[in-house]
Scaffold this motif. Sequence first.
Motif, short mmCIF file in Angstrom:
data_model
loop_
_atom_site.label_atom_id
_atom_site.label_comp_id
_atom_site.label_asym_id
_atom_site.label_seq_id
_atom_site.Cartn_x
_atom_site.Cartn_y
_atom_site.Cartn_z
N PRO A 102 44.17 39.38 26.04
CA PRO A 102 44.01 38.24 25.23
C PRO A 102 42.95 38.80 24.26
O PRO A 102 42.27 39.72 24.33
N ASP A 103 43.13 37.80 22.91
CA ASP A 103 41.92 38.25 22.08
C ASP A 103 40.35 37.92 22.60
O ASP A 103 40.23 37.15 23.46
N ALA A 104 39.70 39.03 22.51
CA ALA A 104 38.24 38.90 22.97
C ALA A 104 37.43 38.40 22.11
O ALA A 104 36.17 38.78 22.28
N GLU A 105 37.74 37.97 20.85
CA GLU A 105 36.62 37.38 19.95
C GLU A 105 35.73 36.47 20.58
O GLU A 105 35.94 35.62 21.56
N GLY A 106 34.48 36.53 20.48
CA GLY A 106 33.41 35.88 21.08
C GLY A 106 32.98 36.21 22.57
O GLY A 106 32.23 35.56 23.10
N ALA A 107 33.68 37.37 22.93
CA ALA A 107 33.24 37.99 24.38
C ALA A 107 31.69 38.25 24.36
O ALA A 107 31.22 38.85 23.41
N THR A 108 31.27 38.26 25.36
CA THR A 108 29.71 38.70 25.66
C THR A 108 29.88 39.69 26.86
O THR A 108 30.71 39.56 27.49
N VAL A 109 28.80 40.30 26.95
CA VAL A 109 28.73 41.58 27.98
C VAL A 109 27.39 41.55 28.45
O VAL A 109 26.43 41.54 27.70
N THR A 110 27.25 41.29 29.75
CA THR A 110 26.08 41.52 30.35
C THR A 110 25.87 42.84 31.01
O THR A 110 26.61 43.14 32.01
#
Lengths: 518, 248
Positions: free
Chosen positions: A133-141
């Motif tokens: 899926p489109d990962a727009e807006g994803a954050t990574v911790t």
Amino acid sequence: MSLPNYPAAPQLQQLLGERYVAAPERVERYEVLERGPRGHTGAVLLPQTEAEVQQILRLCNAQRTPLVISGGRTGLVEAQRPLGEPVLSLERLNRPLSLTLADGREFVWPAEAASGDAARDALLAWWTALGQPDAEGATVTVQTGLAVDALNDLLRPLNRMFPMEMGSSSAATVGACAANASAGSNAVCYGTSAHMTDTAWGFWGNGEPAGPCRSTPWTAPDPQRFAINSAQIDPAWGLIGSQGAFGIITRLRLRTYAIPAQREAALIPVADMVGAMRILDAARGRFGADVEEFEFISRSAMALVRALHGEAFRLPFAGDVDSPLFLLLQIKSADADADLAAALYEFLAGDLALPDEQIGYAPLAALKKIRHSITEASNARMRALGGGRLSFDTATPLAGFGEYLDAMRAELQRAAPDTELVAFGHAGVGGAHLHVLGSADRPVSAVGKTLTRLVIDVTLAHGGSFSAEHGIGSKWADEYLAHTPSEQLQTIKALKQAHDPHNILNPRSFGFDRLLAA
Amino acid sequence: MKALVSVKRVVDYNVRVQVKSDGSGVITEGVKHSMNPFDEIAMEEAVRLKEKGKLTEIVAITIGGAKNEETLRSALAFGADRAIHIKEEGDVQPLTAARAFAAALKKEGAQVFFAGKQAIDDDANQTGQMVAALLDIAQATFASKVELDGGKAVVTREVDAGLETLEVDLPAVITTDLRLNEPRYLKLPDIMKAKKKPIETVTFADLGVEKGAALTISKTSAPPKRSKGIMVKTVDELVSALKSKGLV
């Protein structure tokens, strides 16, 4: 093994076991800095959990043992230089923890796939199973000690990035970048690493939990205000951008950004910085937020890069173009089919009316190689000349940056004609790196104080800051105390007293050793 | 003397290629494409030979869909005099491509067919050799130095034992290796001028070529994961480890 004479040494060794490092051959690399005089320490602490960081801080507070914090060891303001204190290195806290898509679906890295190819493959397998899926807006911790390049290796398959672009990105850690609000060469587009940080957690210097600390996303700055200024801490951001003065970041949730489908760049000769800033305005007018980089390179910097690479160097002009300054303009597009080269040409040849021979066009990697070779070229020149170097990292609000830099270059040339000035930096955010190189006959040490005074005076006279994005550390502590308004000093003193009352963390940074005693 | 130079549109070498989730190929949508780097070397060599007066005309040729026109525009910006677009949507396998190039070579009456030694998308390394075989003309592959002299080409190629120099009669196929030259930077104004130049469009039918599918791709997968290495302390340990894996 005999223990160094730190009050907390026995407890620290008991806590960390073999990760309490005292062997001189292993400690040595923590005494050597990227720039500045060597330090000395008797122990390096290598916590591998956040709980251990907290316990270390509590022990050190109880025993009044100051610490020097070490991230990727790429800092340039001597904050990480120990003068006898143990070094708390965050290098073992280097795991990615989780990635969250905008719709809330979350991937948690398993312990057995927490680094390198395994971590990347595990994330990719999860994303693929979801149908990519489109990962727009994803954050990574992630944990604080993950290197910028290592993070980008994980994100790249999802077409995402943590856009902290700088020469030291293989070693620089995301936590140190966020703590220092470091600015990469693309800060004009993405802001500093503080803006790229959604939330940070960690511990105050007194060992109490800190966070969630939140920053704000980047927006194009008001030209009358600073876009970057590490001589000013925003207390509202907590640990973010506070340069380790009050606490330690141990974990971060970072914003991720789409990798552009296309990038184009050109080198543009300009006579002066005032003219350069007009080009920035015009580029912004045409490309808006798709201006990804806007850097300046002085003639002397270009000459050093040419000398560094020798015959392999190719200036991307039809002829041998000479200019006092060059601009590196980089634009991007999310549309793989857009004719970005045509758009760039229309801007350069149309809007700017540049003749064809003044358009320096080459594959992006070739142009970036020029920009990212400057520091190495300056280092090589400094070694060859044998007269040392004064390094400055200054900033002004964008509106006055052109006049400021032109004035600074003229003043330095007038005051020290026997030195070589290498100027380059982030014109898009009003940041300048100034290297003044001495020679064996005329070392900069002879004129160091005078030139430092001059640089600071000229900078302040133009409403600028003597520390753009490298931080204050101990290198600029005197200047920080001398030139910061007293109400600001009282604010950070109050914060220090609240969060690190025994001045455990980086005790000489910001001149806290003196500020707290006053 | 005329040269035909084949240029292929491939996923840009800076892009980290991703395998599609169904394993049917790699993701090419929304990804930057550019001219196959080995074909850039072929173009550069042809332009240099023309600058030396050894060639009089350079014709760039490609096979593919509408987007391949960009690649021909790049070739024109390099210095090609003309460009031929063999329009064909969908995959084209090396043998079909070779048939089309052979027909075009014959039609153009070119003396040299330049191509990159391989394309970085499928790494097939077949097309140049097949063109030579189909036309029963000489081939000099993996060229690291090219000299044209009258009706002959002298080509140096890197082989395992060192350098091998071949003299071949023209017409001939020459495929280019990495160290032949370093392609020039295209000038942005030249790229813009190239956008206005005409491109000749032909089809397989025009060339009398039938599209075939001699190969079937059964699966595409990412490279296998590298297993974790082990540290050995002595040469004896190293030898023992290699023996245990049957490697020595």
